[in-house]
Design a protein around this motif. Sequence first.
Motif, PDB file in Angstrom:
ATOM      1  N   ARG A  77     123.322  -1.215  37.181  1.00 28.66           N
ATOM      2  CA  ARG A  77     124.064  -0.278  38.048  1.00 28.66           C
ATOM      3  C   ARG A  77     123.749   1.160  37.657  1.00 28.66           C
ATOM      4  O   ARG A  77     123.605   2.041  38.500  1.00 28.66           O
ATOM      5  CB  ARG A  77     125.576  -0.542  37.962  1.00 28.66           C
ATOM      6  N   PHE A  78     123.617   1.407  36.339  1.00 27.73           N
ATOM      7  CA  PHE A  78     123.290   2.764  35.890  1.00 27.73           C
ATOM      8  C   PHE A  78     121.892   3.147  36.371  1.00 27.73           C
ATOM      9  O   PHE A  78     121.665   4.244  36.884  1.00 27.73           O
ATOM     10  CB  PHE A  78     123.372   2.839  34.360  1.00 27.73           C
ATOM     11  N   ARG A  96     122.399  12.419  34.464  1.00 32.52           N
ATOM     12  CA  ARG A  96     121.267  12.600  33.540  1.00 32.52           C
ATOM     13  C   ARG A  96     121.613  11.853  32.263  1.00 32.52           C
ATOM     14  O   ARG A  96     122.645  12.136  31.653  1.00 32.52           O
ATOM     15  CB  ARG A  96     121.061  14.096  33.253  1.00 32.52           C
ATOM     16  N   TRP A  97     120.754  10.881  31.896  1.00 32.96           N
ATOM     17  CA  TRP A  97     121.045  10.040  30.727  1.00 32.96           C
ATOM     18  C   TRP A  97     121.405  10.905  29.518  1.00 32.96           C
ATOM     19  O   TRP A  97     120.724  11.901  29.292  1.00 32.96           O
ATOM     20  CB  TRP A  97     119.827   9.167  30.404  1.00 32.96           C
ATOM     21  N   TRP A 111     117.294   9.627  36.718  1.00 31.90           N
ATOM     22  CA  TRP A 111     116.640  10.015  35.466  1.00 31.90           C
ATOM     23  C   TRP A 111     116.073   8.836  34.691  1.00 31.90           C
ATOM     24  O   TRP A 111     115.314   9.019  33.740  1.00 31.90           O
ATOM     25  CB  TRP A 111     117.646  10.765  34.575  1.00 31.90           C
ATOM     26  N   VAL A 112     116.421   7.628  35.080  1.00 34.27           N
ATOM     27  CA  VAL A 112     116.096   6.476  34.235  1.00 34.27           C
ATOM     28  C   VAL A 112     114.626   6.052  34.352  1.00 34.27           C
ATOM     29  O   VAL A 112     114.031   5.559  33.393  1.00 34.27           O
ATOM     30  CB  VAL A 112     117.041   5.297  34.567  1.00 34.27           C
ATOM     31  N   ARG A 113     114.046   6.242  35.526  1.00 32.82           N
ATOM     32  CA  ARG A 113     112.658   5.815  35.719  1.00 32.82           C
ATOM     33  C   ARG A 113     111.860   6.860  36.479  1.00 32.82           C
ATOM     34  O   ARG A 113     112.345   7.402  37.471  1.00 32.82           O
ATOM     35  CB  ARG A 113     112.597   4.521  36.543  1.00 32.82           C
ATOM     36  N   GLY A 114     110.662   7.103  35.982  1.00 34.57           N
ATOM     37  CA  GLY A 114     109.710   7.917  36.731  1.00 34.57           C
ATOM     38  C   GLY A 114     109.992   9.407  36.739  1.00 34.57           C
ATOM     39  O   GLY A 114     109.376  10.141  37.502  1.00 34.57           O
ATOM     40  N   LYS A 115     110.882   9.870  35.876  1.00 36.06           N
ATOM     41  CA  LYS A 115     111.169  11.317  35.815  1.00 36.06           C
ATOM     42  C   LYS A 115     110.371  11.935  34.676  1.00 36.06           C
ATOM     43  O   LYS A 115     110.365  11.419  33.563  1.00 36.06           O
ATOM     44  CB  LYS A 115     112.664  11.511  35.573  1.00 36.06           C
ATOM     45  N   ARG A 116     109.682  13.037  34.984  1.00 33.37           N
ATOM     46  CA  ARG A 116     108.924  13.737  33.935  1.00 33.37           C
ATOM     47  C   ARG A 116     109.920  14.585  33.129  1.00 33.37           C
ATOM     48  O   ARG A 116     110.656  15.382  33.703  1.00 33.37           O
ATOM     49  CB  ARG A 116     107.875  14.605  34.632  1.00 33.37           C
ATOM     50  N   THR A 133     110.097   8.973  32.076  1.00 29.46           N
ATOM     51  CA  THR A 133     111.117   7.976  31.734  1.00 29.46           C
ATOM     52  C   THR A 133     110.702   6.591  32.248  1.00 29.46           C
ATOM     53  O   THR A 133     110.087   6.456  33.305  1.00 29.46           O
ATOM     54  CB  THR A 133     112.500   8.370  32.299  1.00 29.46           C
ATOM     55  N   ALA A 134     111.072   5.557  31.465  1.00 28.78           N
ATOM     56  CA  ALA A 134     110.565   4.204  31.737  1.00 28.78           C
ATOM     57  C   ALA A 134     111.651   3.142  31.599  1.00 28.78           C
ATOM     58  O   ALA A 134     111.411   2.050  31.106  1.00 28.78           O
ATOM     59  CB  ALA A 134     109.396   3.909  30.788  1.00 28.78           C
ATOM     60  N   GLY A 135     112.885   3.470  32.009  1.00 28.52           N
ATOM     61  CA  GLY A 135     113.954   2.465  32.005  1.00 28.52           C
ATOM     62  C   GLY A 135     114.826   2.552  30.762  1.00 28.52           C
ATOM     63  O   GLY A 135     114.707   3.467  29.946  1.00 28.52           O
TER      64      GLY A 135
END
Length: 265
Positions: free
Chosen positions: A211-212, A112-113, A218-223, A236-238
């Motif tokens: 790579r991350f 998780r970022w 969690w980096v893309r498309g997670k509410r 999340t959008a990158g």
Amino acid sequence: MSFDVNAVESEIAGTGFCGQIVHFSSIGSTNTVALEAAQAGARTGVWVADEQTAGRGRGGHQWYSKPGDGLYVSALVAPSLPMKSALLISLATGLAARQAIAETTELEADIRWPNDLLVHGRKCGGILVETSVAPPVTDEAEAMLRFAVIGVGINLNHERFPDEMARIATSLQVETGQAVSREKVLAALLRSLDRELIRLSTEPADRLLHRFEITSTWVRGKRVRVEEHGGYTGVTAGLNGSGFLLVNSDDGIRRTVLSGGVREQ
Ligand code: BTN
């Protein structure tokens, strides 16, 4: 609760951490010891403890450091990197810790970022990177990193957690049903961290970011809900070029998350 430093040393021969491990049975915080050593002039070192009495987490939280059940370790490093790469060290350490968990348990942890290690949605590890900036050589010179203390806590053999953590925390033993050796996990972590730090100094940042991005769900498309700027929700959008998380917030603004505090919504 013995800890075999020599067993770890023999597994990390050839890395930049070889010959550096100092072990404590009990200490306040391994990050604090590493910071004190850095203030006194050290630029490398590894401090590991069976127990921390004042373990520190991100955002001023405490880190639950039950004697003998977890890995509590801090590494002091001084790569020649610009200060703006500080977040990249955090992301690279998350990848290294994930790799160490995979090598020793075959669990595929999520990140998780910026660097919480999660298994089945519960946190089994956390990373606290504390950095210091070198005084610039000239007014125009880019600010460089003086040193970084990389603190890693991984819940290994905890059978249960205090009530207030029980819903959100897990350990590798809870997840696999098997005890895992602290020495093995530490050796795997130091080997993978050594590799990641070399890559950080030799590869373009986008490689690490890529790579991350392909490792963390969690980096893309997670509410998510983000606990900063008064709190907001979005998707999340990158990552941006420095490694900060981008979120398309529900009010239509693309926001940059600066400090973490990202939770699934
Ligand atoms: C987090 O909040 O997720 C980060 C936790 C980091 C804990 C580790 S344990 C070893 C090192 N010493 C500390 O006091 N903290 C870090």
